[in-house]
Design a protein around this motif. Structure first.
Motif, mmCIF file in Angstrom:
data_model
loop_
_atom_site.group_PDB
_atom_site.id
_atom_site.type_symbol
_atom_site.label_atom_id
_atom_site.label_comp_id
_atom_site.label_asym_id
_atom_site.label_seq_id
_atom_site.Cartn_x
_atom_site.Cartn_y
_atom_site.Cartn_z
ATOM 1 N N ARG A 100 0.819 -1.215 0.000
ATOM 2 C CA ARG A 100 0.000 0.000 0.000
ATOM 3 C C ARG A 100 0.849 1.260 0.000
ATOM 4 O O ARG A 100 0.372 2.336 -0.309
ATOM 5 N N SER A 101 2.130 1.136 0.352
ATOM 6 C CA SER A 101 3.025 2.285 0.444
ATOM 7 C C SER A 101 3.270 2.899 -0.930
ATOM 8 O O SER A 101 3.373 2.193 -1.934
ATOM 9 N N ALA A 102 3.402 4.212 -0.969
ATOM 10 C CA ALA A 102 3.658 4.906 -2.228
ATOM 11 C C ALA A 102 5.042 4.581 -2.779
ATOM 12 O O ALA A 102 5.295 4.767 -3.964
ATOM 13 N N THR A 107 1.530 -0.264 -6.286
ATOM 14 C CA THR A 107 0.775 0.211 -5.126
ATOM 15 C C THR A 107 -0.639 -0.341 -5.217
ATOM 16 O O THR A 107 -1.319 -0.150 -6.228
ATOM 17 N N ASP A 109 -4.421 -0.617 -3.458
ATOM 18 C CA ASP A 109 -5.361 -0.002 -2.525
ATOM 19 C C ASP A 109 -6.295 -1.093 -2.009
ATOM 20 O O ASP A 109 -7.388 -1.285 -2.522
ATOM 21 N N ASP A 110 -5.821 -1.836 -1.015
ATOM 22 C CA ASP A 110 -6.546 -2.997 -0.493
ATOM 23 C C ASP A 110 -6.255 -3.085 0.997
ATOM 24 O O ASP A 110 -5.093 -3.064 1.412
ATOM 25 N N THR A 111 -7.291 -3.206 1.820
ATOM 26 C CA THR A 111 -7.090 -3.256 3.272
ATOM 27 C C THR A 111 -6.398 -4.529 3.715
ATOM 28 O O THR A 111 -5.871 -4.590 4.825
ATOM 29 N N GLN A 115 1.701 -2.366 4.193
ATOM 30 C CA GLN A 115 2.408 -1.247 3.582
ATOM 31 C C GLN A 115 3.489 -1.737 2.622
ATOM 32 O O GLN A 115 3.590 -1.274 1.501
#
Length: 167
Positions: A100-102, A107, A109-111, A115
């Protein structure tokens, strides 16, 4: 209120209580089993060669009845799931990280993704996938990755609800 109505209400409450406990058990069981990758039906390509097995010399144990296969230098990861991003392609190069980290090359976007979740890297002409201590794990062909594991063309990597295929 009549006694019959009270009895019916008690039975309804009891039924709702049992349904609640069954749903809790179902949720706990699905968390214990881990994520199941979706495998959409897709037509087999005629030019696709049968997948070869894995074998690795060194620290990672080898499977006895399989032969090594070197992945091509210019291999790519193609997103298979979810359908909204299917077909997106990433060059693997020497190393590629997902999370999830930039700062990750991919990247997500998933819970269910940490990171810094996983990495795919090349060593001695072969590609490997390694889980980087994520909470929910990384899966290679529906098997949880516990150590750097070789990846061959056609293998599927699952990170959270995202499935990628090495081509």
């Amino acid at each position: 209120m009549s006694e019959q109505l009270l009895t019916v209400l008690k039975l309804c409450l009891l039924a709702l209580l049992y349904i609640f406990f069954l749903r809790v058990l179902q949720a706990v069981w699905s968390e214990v089993r881990g994520p199941r990758p979706n495998q959409p039906s897709r037509p087999q390509k005629a030019e696709r060669q049968p997948r070869q097995g894995r074998n690795l010399v060194g620290a990672i144990p080898a499977l006895p009845s399989r032969r090594p296969v070197a992945a091509p230098v210019g291999s790519k990861l193609v997103m298979v799931e979810p359908p909204e991003i299917a077909g997106t392609t990433f060059e693997v190069g020497d190393e590629l990280t997902m999370g999830r980290s930039a700062g990750c090359q991919i990247t997500l976007d998933d819970t269910y993704v940490s990171q810094l979740h996983t990495r795919v890297f090349r060593r001695e002409g072969r590609y490997f996938v390694e889980d980087l201590g994520s909470t929910n794990g990384t899966y290679l062909n529906r098997n949880k990755v516990a150590a750097p594991t070789p990846v061959n063309p056609g293998d599927r990597i699952q990170v959270g609800s995202t499935v990628l295929e090495l081509v």
